[in-house]
Scaffold this active site. Structure first.
Site, PDB file in Angstrom:
ATOM      1  N   ARG A   3      22.025  17.370  -3.163  1.00 54.68           N
ATOM      2  CA  ARG A   3      21.913  15.925  -2.937  1.00 54.68           C
ATOM      3  C   ARG A   3      22.439  15.197  -4.163  1.00 54.68           C
ATOM      4  O   ARG A   3      22.073  15.517  -5.294  1.00 54.68           O
ATOM      5  CB  ARG A   3      20.447  15.545  -2.674  1.00 54.68           C
ATOM      6  CG  ARG A   3      19.867  16.154  -1.399  1.00 54.68           C
ATOM      7  CD  ARG A   3      20.411  15.476  -0.156  1.00 54.68           C
ATOM      8  NE  ARG A   3      19.984  14.103  -0.061  1.00 54.68           N
ATOM      9  CZ  ARG A   3      18.843  13.731   0.512  1.00 54.68           C
ATOM     10  NH1 ARG A   3      18.023  14.615   1.010  1.00 54.68           N
ATOM     11  NH2 ARG A   3      18.531  12.464   0.578  1.00 54.68           N
TER      12      ARG A   3
ATOM     13  N   ARG B 241       3.777 -11.237   4.860  1.00 57.52           N
ATOM     14  CA  ARG B 241       5.210 -11.078   5.132  1.00 57.52           C
ATOM     15  C   ARG B 241       5.510 -10.414   6.475  1.00 57.52           C
ATOM     16  O   ARG B 241       6.666 -10.347   6.883  1.00 57.52           O
ATOM     17  CB  ARG B 241       5.868 -10.289   3.996  1.00 57.52           C
ATOM     18  CG  ARG B 241       5.973 -11.104   2.729  1.00 57.52           C
ATOM     19  CD  ARG B 241       6.484 -10.274   1.568  1.00 57.52           C
ATOM     20  NE  ARG B 241       7.921 -10.056   1.629  1.00 57.52           N
ATOM     21  CZ  ARG B 241       8.589  -9.321   0.740  1.00 57.52           C
ATOM     22  NH1 ARG B 241       7.949  -8.746  -0.255  1.00 57.52           N
ATOM     23  NH2 ARG B 241       9.869  -9.173   0.846  1.00 57.52           N
TER      24      ARG B 241
ATOM     25  N   PRO C  96       0.813  -1.206   0.000  1.00 61.68           N
ATOM     26  CA  PRO C  96       0.000   0.000   0.000  1.00 61.68           C
ATOM     27  C   PRO C  96       0.848   1.258   0.000  1.00 61.68           C
ATOM     28  O   PRO C  96       1.621   1.489   0.915  1.00 61.68           O
ATOM     29  CB  PRO C  96      -0.798  -0.108   1.295  1.00 61.68           C
ATOM     30  CG  PRO C  96      -0.216  -1.256   2.050  1.00 61.68           C
ATOM     31  CD  PRO C  96       1.027  -1.681   1.366  1.00 61.68           C
ATOM     32  N   GLU C  97       0.677   2.044  -1.026  1.00 56.81           N
ATOM     33  CA  GLU C  97       1.265   3.371  -1.069  1.00 56.81           C
ATOM     34  C   GLU C  97       0.138   4.347  -0.753  1.00 56.81           C
ATOM     35  O   GLU C  97      -0.976   3.926  -0.452  1.00 56.81           O
ATOM     36  CB  GLU C  97       1.879   3.617  -2.449  1.00 56.81           C
ATOM     37  CG  GLU C  97       2.802   2.477  -2.880  1.00 56.81           C
ATOM     38  CD  GLU C  97       3.432   2.672  -4.238  1.00 56.81           C
ATOM     39  OE1 GLU C  97       3.702   3.822  -4.599  1.00 56.81           O
ATOM     40  OE2 GLU C  97       3.668   1.682  -4.941  1.00 56.81           O
TER      41      GLU C  97
ATOM     42  N   HIS D 158      -2.080 -16.036   8.602  1.00 59.66           N
ATOM     43  CA  HIS D 158      -1.584 -14.687   8.302  1.00 59.66           C
ATOM     44  C   HIS D 158      -2.542 -13.599   8.761  1.00 59.66           C
ATOM     45  O   HIS D 158      -2.283 -12.423   8.561  1.00 59.66           O
ATOM     46  CB  HIS D 158      -1.333 -14.543   6.809  1.00 59.66           C
ATOM     47  CG  HIS D 158      -0.382 -15.557   6.255  1.00 59.66           C
ATOM     48  ND1 HIS D 158       0.891 -15.726   6.754  1.00 59.66           N
ATOM     49  CD2 HIS D 158      -0.517 -16.478   5.276  1.00 59.66           C
ATOM     50  CE1 HIS D 158       1.492 -16.701   6.087  1.00 59.66           C
ATOM     51  NE2 HIS D 158       0.657 -17.167   5.188  1.00 59.66           N
TER      52      HIS D 158
END
Length: 291
Positions: free
Chosen positions: A172, A133, A2-3, A113
């Site tokens: 940077r 995970r 999920p972003e 899970h």
DNA sequence: ATTCCAACCTGATAGC
DNA sequence: TGCTATCAGGTTGGAA
């Protein structure tokens, strides 16, 4: 997984399943990497509380409870947050699925899970969290308590402007893609949308951040807001594990230009999309469109 | 201060 | 069919 868009879509759609409901009992799995707050303390802290509001900061979901404490959820790579009544093949492993009849596949069953089950006083559906995970994070913060994970976050990616991006990139040496993924600069940006925004701006992901011009930063910031906003409209990107709280897929995976399209022709020029590794993340770009 | 990179964990899939 | 290598949407923390 999920972003920002997936977290925001989840927030909007699971909000009615949380806000105003009183938690009766919480079931968890054993202590693991997933639990910043130990599961027994989490169960104790959430039980009896009513959810007042559901907020988002970057990729974090934050449930504000009636005693002022907060329940914070980060879904890592494979975290799924959904209703008990959700139906989706993504909510079980393929091996588990193949062992079940088609009818049985339609009904979600908590498996090994499924690390969190929130049961309520009313008769409505439970809310569940599944994370294969265990890269996700669950924590409970008492009223007013701070936490570095939240404090470190930069400006929300939906609010980014060219001047902030330009300022962050000065001096940077790191690649612009790495800068975009830095959550202390842009909270909520993730791998898919970094690749997509760079493609649509015509900037190669490997370019040093300090070499992106002010003008390009303006366009990049605008593109980031557009891409994220469009993904929210389509329900997010269901490429692997992501499902909305009712189990339905998002639609943004059908609109992406470069992400996970290695070897395919660029949708704008026909050149072959490349995949490289940058900052340990798969990175996709068109060598002809992106300079 | 910045950059790099191993580690956390499990499953799906591509290739032989 | 089966085995092996690679890949996966994220973040931290410590070394260089």
């Amino acid at each position: 997984m999920p972003e920002l868009p997936e977290v925001e879509v989840t927030r909007r759609r699971i909000e009615p399943l949380l806000v105003g409901r009183r938690i009766r009992k919480v079931h968890t799995t054993e202590p693991s990497y997933l639990f910043i707050t130990p599961p027994n303390q989490l169960r104790r802290s959430l039980s009896g509380r009513t959810v007042g509001a559901l907020a988002r900061r970057g990729k974090y979901l934050i449930a504000v409870l009636d005693d002022g404490s907060r329940f914070v959820v980060h879904r890592g790579m494979t975290g799924q947050l959904f209703s008990e009544s959700a139906v989706s093949p993504r909510l079980m492993s393929s091996t588990a699925r193949s062992a079940l009849s088609p009818e049985a596949q339609q009904r979600f069953r908590p498996d090994a899970h499924t690390h969190l089950r929130i049961c309520f006083e009313d008769a409505g559906p439970e809310v569940l969290l599944r994370d294969v995970r265990k890269f996700g994070k669950l924590m409970w913060l008492r009223a007013g308590e701070e936490h570095p994970r939240l404090d470190r976050l930069g400006i929300d990616a939906l609010e980014i402007g060219g001047e902030v991006l330009f300022a962050a990139g000065r001096k940077r040496k790191t690649a612009i893609k790495n800068l975009l993924l830095d959550q202390s600069v842009l909270a909520g940006m993730g791998n898919i949308y970094a690749d997509e925004a760079l493609f649509l701006t015509g900037v190669r992901p490997t370019r040093a951040a300090g070499r992106v011009t002010r003008r390009e930063c303006d366009r990049l910031a605008q593109t980031i807001r557009q891409v994220l906003g469009r993904s929210i409209e389509t329900g997010g990107a269901s490429i692997r594990d992501y499902v909305t709280p009712d189990g339905s897929d998002g639609g943004y995976q059908f609109e992406r230009w470069v992400y996970a399209r290695k070897g395919e022709p660029c949708g704008q020029c026909g050149e072959t999309i490349r995949r490289i590794v940058l900052g340990q993340r798969g990175t996709h770009y068109c060598p002809s469109c992106q300079k």
